[in-house]
Design an enzyme around this catalytic site. Structure first.
Site, PDB file in Angstrom:
ATOM      1  N   ASP A   1       9.209 -54.224  10.285  1.00 49.00           N
ATOM      2  CA  ASP A   1      10.030 -53.961  11.478  1.00 49.00           C
ATOM      3  C   ASP A   1      11.515 -53.898  11.153  1.00 49.00           C
ATOM      4  OD1 ASP A   1       7.855 -53.920  13.176  1.00 49.00           O
ATOM      5  OD2 ASP A   1       8.029 -56.037  13.731  1.00 49.00           O
TER       6      ASP A   1
ATOM      7  N   ARG B   1      16.168 -70.389  15.471  1.00 55.70           N
ATOM      8  CA  ARG B   1      16.871 -69.215  16.026  1.00 55.70           C
ATOM      9  C   ARG B   1      18.353 -69.407  16.286  1.00 55.70           C
ATOM     10  NH1 ARG B   1      13.477 -66.031  13.741  1.00 55.70           N
ATOM     11  NH2 ARG B   1      11.391 -66.087  14.630  1.00 55.70           N
TER      12      ARG B   1
ATOM     13  N   ASP C   1      11.980 -65.461  21.234  1.00 59.63           N
ATOM     14  CA  ASP C   1      13.000 -65.420  20.184  1.00 59.63           C
ATOM     15  C   ASP C   1      14.172 -64.506  20.513  1.00 59.63           C
ATOM     16  OD1 ASP C   1      11.861 -67.360  18.601  1.00 59.63           O
ATOM     17  OD2 ASP C   1      10.473 -65.934  17.674  1.00 59.63           O
TER      18      ASP C   1
ATOM     19  N   SER D   1       0.635 -62.776  13.287  1.00 58.70           N
ATOM     20  CA  SER D   1       2.085 -62.784  13.265  1.00 58.70           C
ATOM     21  C   SER D   1       2.507 -64.213  12.937  1.00 58.70           C
ATOM     22  CB  SER D   1       2.627 -62.357  14.631  1.00 58.70           C
ATOM     23  OG  SER D   1       3.922 -62.879  14.791  1.00 58.70           O
TER      24      SER D   1
HETATM   25  N1  ARG Z   1       5.690 -69.485  20.310  1.00 61.48           N
HETATM   26  C1  ARG Z   1       6.699 -69.983  19.417  1.00 61.48           C
HETATM   27  C2  ARG Z   1       8.022 -70.039  20.094  1.00 61.48           C
HETATM   28  O1  ARG Z   1       8.252 -69.345  21.039  1.00 61.48           O
HETATM   29  C3  ARG Z   1       6.778 -69.200  18.133  1.00 61.48           C
HETATM   30  C4  ARG Z   1       7.195 -67.763  18.258  1.00 61.48           C
HETATM   31  C5  ARG Z   1       7.074 -66.944  17.009  1.00 61.48           C
HETATM   32  N2  ARG Z   1       5.736 -66.922  16.553  1.00 61.48           N
HETATM   33  C6  ARG Z   1       5.197 -66.101  15.635  1.00 61.48           C
HETATM   34  N3  ARG Z   1       3.952 -66.330  15.287  1.00 61.48           N
HETATM   35  N4  ARG Z   1       5.849 -65.101  15.114  1.00 61.48           N
HETATM   36  O2  ARG Z   1       8.878 -70.760  19.656  1.00 61.48           O
END
Ligand code: ARG
Length: 393
Positions: free
Chosen positions: A13, A96, A125, A177
């Site tokens: 991506d 993040r 995110d 993912s």
């Molecule tokens: N659900 C988690 C959050 O919002 C992780 C998000 C990213 N997850 C991922 N498998 N890419 O903090």
């Protein structure tokens, strides 16, 4: 030419985003944060850097932020006892704002007008990066190509990458993912989207399942000073090293898995599994120590704060005034949180078996039912009468 700082992961991506943004007329500077996701393990860093340049980046920043992540993001959340919806120790969510902080910093250094990221329009995110950036510098423009670009599938992105000679490894179609850092791993999509299915063993990366773990129990002792974990079994470590070590030990004993259907900020329910061995061990030990040294009112109030704190982290409000004010409260609650907790790790379980602190509020002569009892039971009668007085009609 407008300049943009892109949060680059090295994956399909964000590699396509580099090219896509340059086609829109941007000069693209890539920023890659090492938060302990295992950079250089699967693929060496220079290959990732080369890919960014091949995609059209004018410059690539790679920064090892693991110490800062551990000290300034993980540690406050540990002291706060923040757990989202009872099961998620917030590894992704804590990473993040740190990424956003550096995007903004580099944007200033590079005199860029915009920052960009590769998050989708369905997740948390995007909110975390954009809100953090808006708080730190409201003037920066934010570009989130994935929310609106023309590619409808992974295959179309692969085709685009190949057309532009971006070296992409298309052989491994990833079944999940995954977001990983020092504090834990978040795993979603694929078969995990079916709530009726048990997650397959192969979905887990750093923890063994109950059948694969050691058949004996492991005891470890964690020593804290004012809420900060300092030693394992009497040996001092810097926080980052201490966390890495506990990830390894905990993983071998199956500690730190969770499986959660969670409420995303954007209104969607999603199922995600998490692996956070070190975080689980440290939260357990920290909470056990607090149970010994905090008085009842502070301990109970702190639980209310923990819940709020977890929401603020999850909702992307790390740099908000409330979160900063709560940090001051939490810091002040930690002045007596010093001592040692011995834990027993066995087949996924992690429980305290021994607790020691020079600030302990536990008084055996008061709680004992033995003959050393110093508690004046006659006082209880008056106390109960007054306590119940307001409720008598
Ligand atoms: N659900 C988690 C959050 O919002 C992780 C998000 C990213 N997850 C991922 N498998 N890419 O903090």
């Amino acid at each position: 030419m407008k300049k943009v700082i892109l949060a680059y992961s090295g994956g399909l991506d964000t590699s396509c985003i580099v090219k896509w943004l340059s086609e829109q007329g941007y000069e693209v500077v890539c920023f890659m944060a090492d938060l302990g996701q295992g950079l250089g393990q699967g693929e060496n860093i220079s290959a990732i850097e080369k890919r960014a340049y091949a995609a059209g980046a004018s410059k690539v920043y790679i920064k090892d932020l693991q110490d800062e992540f551990a000290e300034d993001f993980v540690l406050p959340a540990l002291k706060a006892g923040a757990i989202y919806e009872g099961k998620y120790l917030l590894a992704t969510a804590l990473g993040r704002p740190l990424i956003a902080k550096y995007l903004v910093e580099i944007a200033h250094k590079e005199k860029a007008q915009a920052i960009a990221h590769g998050c989708t329009g369905k997740g948390n995110d995007q909110v975390r990066i954009e809100v953090a950036s808006a708080i730190l510098d409201p003037k920066l423009e934010i570009i989130a190509p994935v929310r609106g670009w023309e590619f409808k599938s992974r295959e179309e992105e692969i085709e685009y990458a190949q057309m532009h000679n971006i070296p992409i490894d298309v052989t491994k179609k990833k079944p999940y993912s995954i977001d990983r850092n020092l504090w834990g791993i978040s795993i979603e999509s694929g078969i995990l989207e079916d709530l009726e299915q048990e997650p397959p063993e192969s979905a887990y990366m750093i923890t063994k399942g109950p059948t694969g773990t050691m058949s004996y129990a492991k005891y470890i002792e964690i020593y804290f000073e004012k809420g900060v974990p300092k030693k394992i079994d009497g040996k001092a470590y810097k926080l980052k090293a201490l966390i890495s070590m506990l990830n390894e030990i905990g993983g071998m004993f199956g500690v730190g898995r969770s499986d959660l259907v969670e409420n995303r900020l954007v209104g969607i329910k999603s199922r995600e599994i998490y692996e956070a061995p070190a975080a689980t061990i440290l939260y357990t030990a920290h909470k056990e120590l607090e149970s010994v040294v905090l008085d009842r009112e502070l301990a109970h109030f702190k639980e209310v704060i923990a819940l709020k704190y977890s929401e603020l982290v999850y909702y992307g409000l790390w740099f908000s005034p409330l979160k900063e004010a709560l940090d001051k409260f939490i810091e002040s609650s930690q002045q007596y949180v010093s001592g040692s907790i011995k834990l027993k790790l066995f087949k996924g379980a992690c429980n305290a078996v021994s607790r020691k602190s020079k600030h302990s509020l536990y008084k055996k002569e008061l709680s004992t039912y033995g003959k050393e009892d110093k508690f004046d039971q006659k006082l209880a009668e008056g106390f109960i009468k007054i306590w119940g007085m307001p409720y008598k009609r």
